[in-house]
Design a protein around this motif. Structure first.
Motif, PDB file in Angstrom:
ATOM      1  N   ARG A 151       0.699  -1.208  -0.143  1.00 45.03           N
ATOM      2  CA  ARG A 151       0.067   0.016  -0.127  1.00 45.03           C
ATOM      3  C   ARG A 151       0.804   1.326  -0.100  1.00 45.03           C
ATOM      4  O   ARG A 151       2.076   1.366   0.308  1.00 45.03           O
ATOM      5  CB  ARG A 151      -0.982  -0.031   1.307  1.00 45.03           C
ATOM      6  CG  ARG A 151      -1.958  -1.321   1.352  1.00 45.03           C
ATOM      7  CD  ARG A 151      -2.650  -1.140  -0.170  1.00 45.03           C
ATOM      8  NE  ARG A 151      -3.718  -2.238   0.192  1.00 45.03           N
ATOM      9  CZ  ARG A 151      -4.590  -2.634  -0.862  1.00 45.03           C
ATOM     10  NH1 ARG A 151      -4.264  -1.994  -2.207  1.00 45.03           N
ATOM     11  NH2 ARG A 151      -5.416  -3.756  -0.811  1.00 45.03           N
ATOM     12  N   TYR A 153       2.144   5.052   1.115  1.00 44.64           N
ATOM     13  CA  TYR A 153       1.970   6.187   2.041  1.00 44.64           C
ATOM     14  C   TYR A 153       2.408   7.485   1.369  1.00 44.64           C
ATOM     15  O   TYR A 153       3.417   7.417   0.546  1.00 44.64           O
ATOM     16  CB  TYR A 153       3.192   5.615   3.501  1.00 44.64           C
ATOM     17  CG  TYR A 153       3.262   7.029   4.146  1.00 44.64           C
ATOM     18  CD1 TYR A 153       2.829   6.946   5.523  1.00 44.64           C
ATOM     19  CD2 TYR A 153       4.228   7.869   3.930  1.00 44.64           C
ATOM     20  CE1 TYR A 153       2.942   8.036   6.300  1.00 44.64           C
ATOM     21  CE2 TYR A 153       4.622   8.663   4.861  1.00 44.64           C
ATOM     22  CZ  TYR A 153       3.898   8.904   6.086  1.00 44.64           C
ATOM     23  OH  TYR A 153       4.436  10.017   6.895  1.00 44.64           O
ATOM     24  N   ARG A 177      -1.518  10.363   4.501  1.00 43.62           N
ATOM     25  CA  ARG A 177      -2.001   9.282   4.461  1.00 43.62           C
ATOM     26  C   ARG A 177      -1.254   7.935   4.912  1.00 43.62           C
ATOM     27  O   ARG A 177      -0.274   7.765   4.031  1.00 43.62           O
ATOM     28  CB  ARG A 177      -2.582   8.956   2.812  1.00 43.62           C
ATOM     29  CG  ARG A 177      -3.380   7.851   2.604  1.00 43.62           C
ATOM     30  CD  ARG A 177      -3.725   7.512   0.764  1.00 43.62           C
ATOM     31  NE  ARG A 177      -4.663   6.580   0.705  1.00 43.62           N
ATOM     32  CZ  ARG A 177      -4.169   5.299   0.603  1.00 43.62           C
ATOM     33  NH1 ARG A 177      -2.905   4.959   0.696  1.00 43.62           N
ATOM     34  NH2 ARG A 177      -5.084   4.523   0.257  1.00 43.62           N
ATOM     35  N   VAL A 179      -1.345   3.639   5.922  1.00 45.52           N
ATOM     36  CA  VAL A 179      -1.933   2.584   5.745  1.00 45.52           C
ATOM     37  C   VAL A 179      -1.859   1.402   6.541  1.00 45.52           C
ATOM     38  O   VAL A 179      -0.648   1.330   7.036  1.00 45.52           O
ATOM     39  CB  VAL A 179      -1.531   2.251   4.227  1.00 45.52           C
ATOM     40  CG1 VAL A 179      -2.364   3.075   2.896  1.00 45.52           C
ATOM     41  CG2 VAL A 179      -0.089   2.207   4.101  1.00 45.52           C
ATOM     42  N   ASN A 195      -7.154   2.802   5.112  1.00 49.62           N
ATOM     43  CA  ASN A 195      -6.095   3.832   5.323  1.00 49.62           C
ATOM     44  C   ASN A 195      -6.658   4.829   6.398  1.00 49.62           C
ATOM     45  O   ASN A 195      -7.921   5.048   6.494  1.00 49.62           O
ATOM     46  CB  ASN A 195      -6.340   4.304   3.955  1.00 49.62           C
ATOM     47  CG  ASN A 195      -7.571   5.043   3.432  1.00 49.62           C
ATOM     48  OD1 ASN A 195      -7.702   6.207   3.531  1.00 49.62           O
ATOM     49  ND2 ASN A 195      -8.501   4.139   2.882  1.00 49.62           N
TER      50      ASN A 195
END
Length: 705
Positions: A151, A153, A177, A179, A195
């Motif tokens: 994912r 970041y 952001r 995750v 998230n």
């Protein structure tokens, strides 16, 4: 109360003053301490800028108390303000992070083993400045045969300031952001990855109307959301899970430091906090083995709203005779607190997807509300000789109406710092300092305002313990209403902390060695319940909690010459605690809601475990690098065997939470371009209790002028 709050906010600009922040003092919210003769550990914010995190405790753990530095074991004061959430500030806006090892700080805010950390935010230097920074990368939690999705970041920052003759202004905006990678398997379908997205908007306006007077307005606002939507199959059952958790935190403040007369200074500040958070969770469980595919629907929703007004004032007078200073002072603190939380959940099972309808009214739920005022008056005095001797003491007087401390109102504190090598020596030589402090406090404290993360660390789901006669807790379940009431314990519980330590620093600051010893006792009422309209129980229990802490810290400049620097630090902490329950006499109706605090340390264990960190920073011309290591050796574990919980094997954990390399280009017109690569969690032991199991691989950079 609304009229009182409005009056205080209206009168503040006319009555208060705020002089320039004194770097020789530590403002812990209700008391000012001598920084040079108070045992502290300080980190520059710039040393933490490369590590990705949403909780500051993740970044400072290797520098302070290792595995014992967690979101729930740290209380923060930001620029003298105790009503705050430190995670509303991006690391680029933080100048210093200081651990205060003083009983007056630990006792004032600490629940059980919480430590006090003081944050100093940045103010722009020079006429103006601009900084743009960003970091992005991949996050996974692979390891030990477990694979997850990769994912993304992200964090992006923009800050600017302008200093004029009488006015300074600064603003910043930050978006992050984070995750939580999900298991990567054929039976997992992710619509919305787990998230967290958080905006952090901050600004300040400073006005210097006259010499010795500074007025400052600050504003902070942080909206965030945590979301997930996924389907998975496990043990012949399919699950569909959705989670939506929006939150908002607003923190305006107005302050004025002033020099009223020669030696007479005043500090007055008003701070307002409003925090709202909603948690919505839904899951569908479907059996894949039964012919009709039995379906269970579960829905839960929680809403929290916190509002608080804080007004504090400190008036002090510095009487001088040569190098001697005698400083009497009066500290005043008022807080109005209003907290509400509601919880509801419902579930049922049906046969066949075609029968899935709107969920039924909640089967279980609760509503909690706390509203009240805290009022403290803390007179004290300080006797100081240059930079060699500081003795400070006083009392904290709890004048709150309906206070939990019964008839008792006065709680003493005292602190002593002595530098035995500075009495006949100018500043700059070697330093050998000894420290000691002791403080009592009423059990009333409020320090849980944090925006939640993936694990709800620091979230304000426990109400403040103030003015219990106004406390209401109503639960409903399966047609039964449960009311809770307050138990007044006699004698009232007292919380105390004592600390002692020593620090030696060489004349050139090449190395520093420190040791801290701490003891605490904390007592909290336990449970007693009623069903229906009246009490049906007649016993209360009391949870008493005691701890002992040992901390050793060494900091050393291995190389320190022009263009080449290597600074390193190694620390170790051990905490031993024990608790037990008793049944004291009580008066009044039933029940004050049970307060539980996470245990920190080893439970009455003969052999202590040790935790801490090893931190390193290198610089060769314009190239810099950093390596931090976290460890926890000899941690006791528990296993379940023969219907009993018994002590298991010792756990040794090692983690590299931060490793990076960075290069700076110095451009014309004082511009600086910086690029770096970083990893969090790159190396970890197979079994670990440190931070979490995520690994970050990021690149980033910044541009400033």
């Amino acid at each position: 109360m609304k009229k009182t709050s409005l009056l205080l906010m209206t009168l503040l600009p006319a009555l208060t003053g705020w002089s320039q922040r004194d770097s020789a003092r530590i403002d812990i919210g209700w008391l000012s301490l001598d920084k040079g003769l108070t045992q502290t550990l300080t980190i520059k914010g710039a040393a933490l800028e490369k590590m990705p995190f949403t909780n500051l405790s993740d970044a400072i753990a290797a520098w302070f108390y290792g595995a014992y530095t967690q979101p729930m074991t740290v209380a923060y004061v930001v620029d003298g303000n105790p009503v705050t959430d430190v995670d509303i500030y991006p690391i680029f806006d933080i100048e210093e992070v200081t651990l205060v090892e003083h009983a007056a700080g630990a006792a004032a805010y600490g629940g059980t083993q919480q430590e006090l950390v003081v944050i100093t935010t940045k103010r722009g230097k020079g006429k103006s400045g601009l900084r743009v920074a960003g970091q992005a990368g991949i996050v996974n939690a692979n390891g030990n045969g477990y694979n997850t999705f990769n994912r993304a970041y992200h964090q992006y920052y923009l800050g600017a300031y302008r200093n004029l003759d009488k006015v300074s202004v600064g603003v910043s905006a930050d978006w992050v952001r984070d995750v939580l990678p999900e298991h990567d398997g054929a039976q997992v379908h992710v619509t919305t990855p787990v998230n967290l997205q958080r905006w952090r908007l901050n600004g300040y306006f400073t006005w210097r109307p006259a010499k010795g007077n500074v007025v400052e307005l600050r504003m902070g606002y942080a909206p965030q959301s945590v979301k997930v939507d996924l389907d998975t199959v496990s043990y012949q059952t399919s699950y569909h899970v959705t989670r939506d958790e929006p939150a908002h935190l607003l923190m305006p403040s107005l302050a004025w430091y002033s020099d009223l007369l020669p030696g007479l200074t005043n500090t007055l500040q008003a701070q307002y906090l409003e925090h709202s958070e909603n948690f919505s969770y839904q899951t569908y469980d479907s059996s894949l083995t039964t012919p009709q595919r039995q379906v269970t629907f579960v829905a839960a929703e929680t809403a929290v709203k916190v509002s608080q007004l804080l007004v504090r004032d400190r008036l002090s007078y510095d009487l001088r005779a040569g190098n001697w200073h005698f400083v009497p002072a009066v500290n005043f603190l008022y807080e109005h607190i209003h907290e509400k939380s509601a919880y509801a959940t419902g579930y049922y099972g049906i046969a066949g997807f075609s029968n899935l309808t709107t969920p039924q009214p909640p089967a279980l739920g609760s509503f909690n509300e706390q509203k009240g005022d805290l009022l403290y008056l803390s007179p004290g005095a300080e006797l100081r000789f240059g930079r060699a001797f500081d003795l400070q003491g006083g009392v904290q007087m709890n004048l709150s109406h309906g206070r939990d401390s019964g008839s008792r109102t006065v709680y003493p504190y005292v602190g002593l710092g002595v530098d035995v090598l500075r009495f006949n020596q100018k500043a700059g030589g070697a330093s050998l300092r000894f420290f000691g402090s002791y403080a009592q406090r009423p059990r009333v404290f409020v320090d849980d305002y944090s925006l939640s993360d993936f694990y709800h660390a620091g979230a304000p789901y426990s109400l403040a313990d103030v003015n219990h006669p106004k406390f209401v807790n109503t639960s409903f379940g399966f047609g039964t209403t449960i009311n809770t009431y307050y138990v007044r314990l006699q004698p009232p519980p007292v919380y105390w902390t004592e600390e002692a330590g020593a620090t030696f620093t060489t004349a050139n600051g090449q190395w520093q060695l420190g040791y801290t010893y701490q003891r605490r006792q904390f007592t909290t009422p336990g449970e007693l319940g009623t069903i229906g309209n009246g009490p049906d129980s007649s016993a209360a229990n009391l949870l008493e909690w005691k701890s002992t802490l040992h901390h050793i810290d060494v900091r050393f400049k291995v190389v320190d010459r022009t263009g080449v620097v290597w600074q390193t630090g190694l620390n170790a902490t051990a905490v031993k605690y024990k608790n037990y329950t008793s049944f004291p006499p009580f008066f009044g109706s039933l029940f004050f809601s049970y307060s539980s605090y996470p245990p920190t340390g080893d439970l009455d264990n003969e052999h202590l475990s040790w935790t801490g960190g090893w931190v390193n920073r290198w610089q060769v011309q314009d190239f810099t690098a950093g390596l931090d290591l976290l460890y926890h050796f000899g941690q006791p574990t528990q296993i379940y065997a023969n219907n009993y919980t018994v002590e298991g094997p010792k756990l040794n954990s090692v983690l590299v939470p931060n490793i990076y390399m960075d290069y700076r280009w110095r451009l014309p017109h004082a511009q600086v371009l910086e690029l770096f690569v970083e990893s969090r969690g790159l190396v970890r032991s197979k079994s670990s209790d440190l931070l979490d199991n995520r690994r970050y691989y990021t690149v980033g950079g910044s541009f400033s002028l």
